[in-house]
Design an enzyme around this catalytic site. Structure first.
Site, PDB file in Angstrom:
ATOM      1  N   ARG A  14       0.621  -1.349   0.183  1.00 13.20           N
ATOM      2  CA  ARG A  14       0.108  -0.156   0.201  1.00 13.20           C
ATOM      3  C   ARG A  14       0.774   1.538   0.144  1.00 13.20           C
ATOM      4  NH1 ARG A  14      -5.978   0.822   0.816  1.00 13.20           N
ATOM      5  NH2 ARG A  14      -6.116   2.522   1.618  1.00 13.20           N
ATOM      6  N   HIS A  79      20.317 -20.159  10.487  1.00 12.73           N
ATOM      7  CA  HIS A  79      21.325 -19.307  10.108  1.00 12.73           C
ATOM      8  C   HIS A  79      20.506 -18.818   8.319  1.00 12.73           C
ATOM      9  CE1 HIS A  79      24.711 -16.870   9.346  1.00 12.73           C
ATOM     10  NE2 HIS A  79      25.076 -16.871  10.581  1.00 12.73           N
ATOM     11  N   HIS A 152      -1.398  31.876  16.299  1.00 16.93           N
ATOM     12  CA  HIS A 152      -1.733  32.156  17.477  1.00 16.93           C
ATOM     13  C   HIS A 152      -3.073  31.330  16.747  1.00 16.93           C
ATOM     14  CE1 HIS A 152       1.636  33.360  20.378  1.00 16.93           C
ATOM     15  NE2 HIS A 152       1.634  34.166  19.476  1.00 16.93           N
ATOM     16  N   SER A 283     -16.739  10.643   2.197  1.00 15.49           N
ATOM     17  CA  SER A 283     -16.768   9.882   3.601  1.00 15.49           C
ATOM     18  C   SER A 283     -18.323   9.151   3.185  1.00 15.49           C
ATOM     19  CB  SER A 283     -17.580  11.035   4.284  1.00 15.49           C
ATOM     20  OG  SER A 283     -18.555  10.259   5.209  1.00 15.49           O
TER      21      SER A 283
END
Length: 472
Positions: A14, A79, A152, A283
């Site tokens: 993905r 291994h 801010h 959606s």
């Protein structure tokens, strides 16, 4: 055969490009192991320990990876590198007996990993160059277009879209420099044997006229890779940590840009938006939604990538004495996933930059709503120079500003300009024409356009410079 009936990492299919997945594939890893074995054999051939026909046999079978056979052997011996060694030796019966002479596993694995990291950094560099080119284009296109700046998360003063983009460009230029330095600094372990002393090679080369250092130099030249001067059984894992820090720094820069876009795409701002396909679904429940899913995915992957350097820090710090094996499993996870995450973040960013929409009507709306407040200081200074009482006028401007704020908060147009022009105590010092000039938006963006264009040019110079390691 792995299918979607079993767990697969999202990075398997993905996230990340096929090119990056190939670099971190198991088959490519084993091809690199074989490349390192052959480089060692060629260096030992120069010492008379290996015959040319043996090297030719190894080279003829270098690409014949048989993972099924190697996994069968590994189930018996436990291994993976030895299993690949035995598989290679079976395929090349003439050259097989001289494979791995004097070597320890890390002589093979760590040199292969260094090559793989370097190639992955090259790919990241190529993608970052594309992003920087697209960003430079956007900076220049929008250098003059004013918008509201926010501090801010509150409206502050006007800036320009291009200047804001230049902030991201400056951060990414720092990342370009760091990734470039990191790429140039990649070193392999070299060929130094079990604890780095080259004792096994010294015994092997005794009487040949070649020293272990000379053999190492020949083999590493075959690989096109510089070795660390000293190493224990492994190369210093600090190198891996440094690589992840560089990738995490890149992720930090792109995280901020993506998060800013998410804010600016929200309807209260409505100024920017990432590309949205004609048939794209935002959606499953709300058909009207246009969610910023590309930027959100960048933030998710960048948050993950940003957490990885701390784990590599512990891995490097816990590499006790000449080596411990608790680095193996975590490096198998961290290194590929860090590069694949960075790769996907860059690909998503490029998609956004190539299709990003700037909504000029929303820019104007927010400027009309908030930019007039930024003009109050120039109005105050101009009136004071004309002879007004600075303190008395400050109080008067504040009253107008508070009233205008209330109007804006209620959804009305900003009435500040009209209020100032209608106030005789202000027009006594400044004419309506002067007030309109002082409050014009273009007078409040300073030299932002020039600085933005200069940053775009700096970006172009940096990514075009011939000494960059990503120019191949």
């Amino acid at each position: 055969m792995f299918t979607h009936e079993t767990f697969l990492s999202p990075f398997t299919w993905r996230y990340g490009s096929p090119a990056m997945r190939r670099i971190w594939s198991e088959a490519y890893r084993r091809r690199l192991w074989r490349r390192v074995w052959i480089a060692l054999a060629r260096a030992q051939m120069a010492a008379g320990l290996v015959r040319p026909e043996q090297v030719a046999d190894l080279e003829a079978h270098a690409g014949t990876i048989d993972l099924e056979r190697a996994e069968q052997i590994e189930r018996e011996i436990g291994h993976d590198l030895m299993a690949e060694l035995l598989t290679f030796a079976e395929q090349a019966p003439r050259g097989g007996p001289v494979l791995h002479l004097g070597a320890t596993s890390a002589d093979i694995e760590d040199n292969a990993d260094a090559i793989r990291i370097r190639e992955a950094l090259d790919l990241i560099g190529d993608r970052l160059r594309e992003v920087l080119e697209a960003l430079a284009d956007a900076i220049e296109r929008w250098a003059e277009v004013p918008c509201m700046a926010w501090t801010h998360l509150q409206p502050a003063e006007p800036t320009t879209v291009g200047y804001r983009l230049a902030l991201y460009g400056q951060d990414l230029l720092i990342d370009w420099e760091e990734i470039s330095r990191c790429r140039l600094a990649i070193r392999g372990k070299g060929f130094k044997g079990a604890v780095g002393t080259s004792a096994s090679y010294a015994a092997l080369l005794d009487g040949t006229g070649m020293t272990p250092s000379q053999m190492e130099e020949r083999a590493m030249a075959e690989l096109g890779l510089e070795p660390f001067r000293v190493a224990g059984q492994i190369y210093p894992r600090k190198q891996d940590w440094r690589v992840l820090v560089a990738l995490a720094g890149l992720a930090m820069s792109l995280y901020k840009m993506a998060f800013d876009l998410r804010l600016l795409q929200s309807p209260p701002f409505g100024e920017w938006s990432e590309p949205f396909g004609a048939r794209q679904v935002g959606s499953s429940a709300m058909p009207f939604k246009r969610n910023p899913i590309l930027a959100e995915r960048i933030n998710a992957l960048a948050r993950y990538l940003g957490a990885l350097p701390s784990m590599m820090w512990e891995t490097a710090a816990h590499s006790l004495l000449e080596r411990t094996l608790d680095d193996s499993a975590i490096r198998r996870i961290l290194l590929p996933e860090a590069f694949l995450a960075a790769d996907e973040i860059l690909r998503l960013t490029l998609r956004i930059l190539q299709g990003m929409e700037i909504h000029e009507e929303a820019l104007r709306r927010n400027l009309e709503r908030y930019a007039p407040f930024a003009a109050l200081e120039p109005v105050l200074m101009a009136a004071a120079r004309a002879g007004a009482d600075r303190q008395a006028l400050h109080a008067r401007l504040r009253d107008h500003a508070m009233a205008a704020w209330e109007a804006v908060r209620s959804g009305a147009p900003n009435p500040l300009m009209e209020r100032l022009i209608a106030d005789p105590e202000i027009t006594r010092w400044l004419s309506p024409e002067t007030l309109r000039r002082l409050m014009a938006i273009h007078t409040h963006i300073g030299d932002a356009p020039e600085r933005a264009r200069a940053m775009a040019q700096e970006i172009r110079r940096a990514i075009a410079a011939p000494h960059r390691p990503f120019i191949r």
